[in-house]
Design a protein around this motif. Structure first.
Motif, mmCIF file in Angstrom:
data_model
loop_
_atom_site.group_PDB
_atom_site.id
_atom_site.type_symbol
_atom_site.label_atom_id
_atom_site.label_comp_id
_atom_site.label_asym_id
_atom_site.label_seq_id
_atom_site.Cartn_x
_atom_site.Cartn_y
_atom_site.Cartn_z
ATOM 1 N N CYS A 132 -61.560 88.849 13.280
ATOM 2 C CA CYS A 132 -61.642 90.223 14.444
ATOM 3 C C CYS A 132 -63.645 90.498 13.244
ATOM 4 O O CYS A 132 -63.629 90.900 12.410
ATOM 5 N N GLN A 133 -63.398 91.156 14.695
ATOM 6 C CA GLN A 133 -64.622 91.603 14.693
ATOM 7 C C GLN A 133 -65.609 93.048 15.103
ATOM 8 O O GLN A 133 -64.789 93.632 16.183
ATOM 9 N N SER A 134 -66.105 93.881 13.816
ATOM 10 C CA SER A 134 -66.097 95.763 14.103
ATOM 11 C C SER A 134 -66.883 95.775 14.766
ATOM 12 O O SER A 134 -68.370 95.137 14.777
ATOM 13 N N ILE A 135 -67.378 96.754 15.511
ATOM 14 C CA ILE A 135 -67.983 97.064 16.526
ATOM 15 C C ILE A 135 -68.403 98.337 16.228
ATOM 16 O O ILE A 135 -68.308 99.542 15.816
ATOM 17 N N ASP A 136 -69.892 98.721 15.779
ATOM 18 C CA ASP A 136 -71.429 99.309 15.258
ATOM 19 C C ASP A 136 -71.783 99.172 16.597
ATOM 20 O O ASP A 136 -72.710 98.683 16.903
ATOM 21 N N ILE A 137 -71.559 100.594 16.927
ATOM 22 C CA ILE A 137 -72.964 101.024 17.607
ATOM 23 C C ILE A 137 -72.782 102.447 18.166
ATOM 24 O O ILE A 137 -72.904 103.510 17.360
ATOM 25 N N ALA A 138 -74.183 102.294 17.378
ATOM 26 C CA ALA A 138 -75.219 104.081 17.684
ATOM 27 C C ALA A 138 -74.515 105.304 18.769
ATOM 28 O O ALA A 138 -74.285 104.354 19.893
ATOM 29 N N PRO A 139 -75.291 106.101 18.058
ATOM 30 C CA PRO A 139 -74.842 106.950 19.254
ATOM 31 C C PRO A 139 -75.967 107.187 19.998
ATOM 32 O O PRO A 139 -76.965 106.938 20.266
ATOM 33 N N PRO A 140 -74.762 107.507 21.332
ATOM 34 C CA PRO A 140 -75.699 107.022 22.459
ATOM 35 C C PRO A 140 -77.440 108.051 22.598
ATOM 36 O O PRO A 140 -76.931 109.293 22.020
ATOM 37 N N PRO A 141 -78.022 107.923 22.984
ATOM 38 C CA PRO A 141 -79.430 108.856 23.483
ATOM 39 C C PRO A 141 -79.238 109.932 24.397
ATOM 40 O O PRO A 141 -78.107 110.322 24.797
ATOM 41 N N ASP A 142 -79.934 110.986 24.324
ATOM 42 C CA ASP A 142 -79.811 112.572 25.168
ATOM 43 C C ASP A 142 -79.247 112.683 25.867
ATOM 44 O O ASP A 142 -78.601 113.134 26.861
#
Length: 332
Positions: free
Chosen positions: A316-326
């Motif tokens: 299982c692969q975790s998803i790590d996405i930074a918050p979207p730009p404004d």
């Protein structure tokens, strides 16, 4: 005012968009087309009174084109989308936005630099009447809190160029976007397995965990033989709700039961494509993007990359996405 549209790529998808614009989108017309197959480009252009551009780049820069639809091969999407942004032109880019997350992030960064959204991604299921009805059912609380989602995506036969990884990045990517939109939630982890360990690994089964804890199963089978079949069921604490295709909604109103399955994906989603184009055209005329945007396309690519890693490496692969730009702070 009529929006003058340039279409890059006039294969099955591009040609169908052109016919739909001609027949069902009065606020727009196709002014130029480009395709590597110049003969086909000429035939399609003549059918709607458009001209043939000498290249994709000249079409984007043309003074006779206000907005662009990209239906060319996947590997061209990101560079063409960035060219449209640089030219200040609205663009509807067929999925995927790019062939990998690094390229889709470049598209996002180009929009951030321009301080405006130009790109809409062709995740047309968001416009499908059946999916819209299912989402409204969830929003209304008719089945309580969602706990499980089951998705099924089958094709009669795979494209000759299909690959095991491409099942994720080109087919399953529809579900990867749809579940985010349907549940108004983010993907936290994904695992993809196949009953085949070598060769063309079809079918594939994904298990997705949403940030809220909802679990999603996605089956994709691109050589299912019997037809093109898309289904979705949401199981909630107070009941279940299932996707009903527009064709079957019409049949039910006539008192006819049963599911109709063909091998034509364009026919299955003909209403969605028309509604998508109408919405995109009016958004382009207003200078806004109302549908799935470049950030949505990038997030789908990030999830797909994790899915491919799971398929090829296991686990299982975790998803790590930074918050979207404004620029993308408001969910589309």
């Amino acid at each position: 005012m009529s929006l003058r549209i340039g279409v890059i790529g006039v294969g099955a998808m591009g040609a169908d968009h052109i016919l739909t614009i001609e027949s069902s989108v009065p606020a727009a017309r196709v002014s130029e087309v480009f395709d590597a197959d110049t003969g086909r480009a000429g035939d399609v252009a003549r059918s709607v009174g458009a001209s043939v551009a000498s290249s994709a780049e000249s079409l984007i820069d043309s003074e006779e084109v206000d907005a662009v639809i990209i239906c060319s091969p996947d590997h061209t999407h990101a560079d063409l989308a960035k060219a449209c942004i640089a030219a200040g032109k609205s663009v509807l880019c067929e999925k995927p936005l790019a062939v990998n997350a690094a390229e889709s992030l470049e598209v996002v960064e180009s929009e951030v630099e321009a301080q405006r959204k130009f790109v809409q991604v062709g995740f047309m299921r968001r416009y499908d009447p059946g999916y819209v009805e299912l989402r409204n059912t969830l929003r209304n609380g008719d089945i309580g809190a969602p706990r499980l989602v089951h998705c099924l995506h089958r094709n009669a036969a795979a494209h000759p160029s299909a690959t095991s990884e491409g099942i994720v990045t080109n087919s399953m990517i529809h579900e990867l976007d749809t579940v985010r939109w349907l549940l108004e939630d983010e993907v936290a982890a994904i695992e993809i397995r196949s009953p085949l360990a070598v060769g063309f690994r079809d079918p594939q089964l994904a298990t997705i965990e949403m940030s809220s804890g909802v679990l999603v199963s996605v089956e994709v089978f691109v050589n299912a033989s019997y037809g093109y079949d898309v289904r979705c069921e949401v199981v909630g604490t107070g009941g279940t709700a299932s996707l009903v295709p527009p064709q079957d909604i019409s049949l039910r109103r006539q008192g006819i039961d049963g599911v109709r399955v063909s091998d034509d994906f364009i026919a299955r989603f003909t209403h969605a494509y028309r509604l998508e184009l109408v919405s995109w055209v009016h958004g382009a005329l207003d200078g806004v993007v109302r549908g799935p945007n470049a950030w949505d396309g990038h997030v789908a690519n990030v999830i797909a990359a994790a899915g491919v890693a799971s398929l090829t490496q296991g686990g299982c692969q975790s998803i790590d996405i930074a918050p979207p730009p404004d620029l993308y702070a408001t969910r589309s």
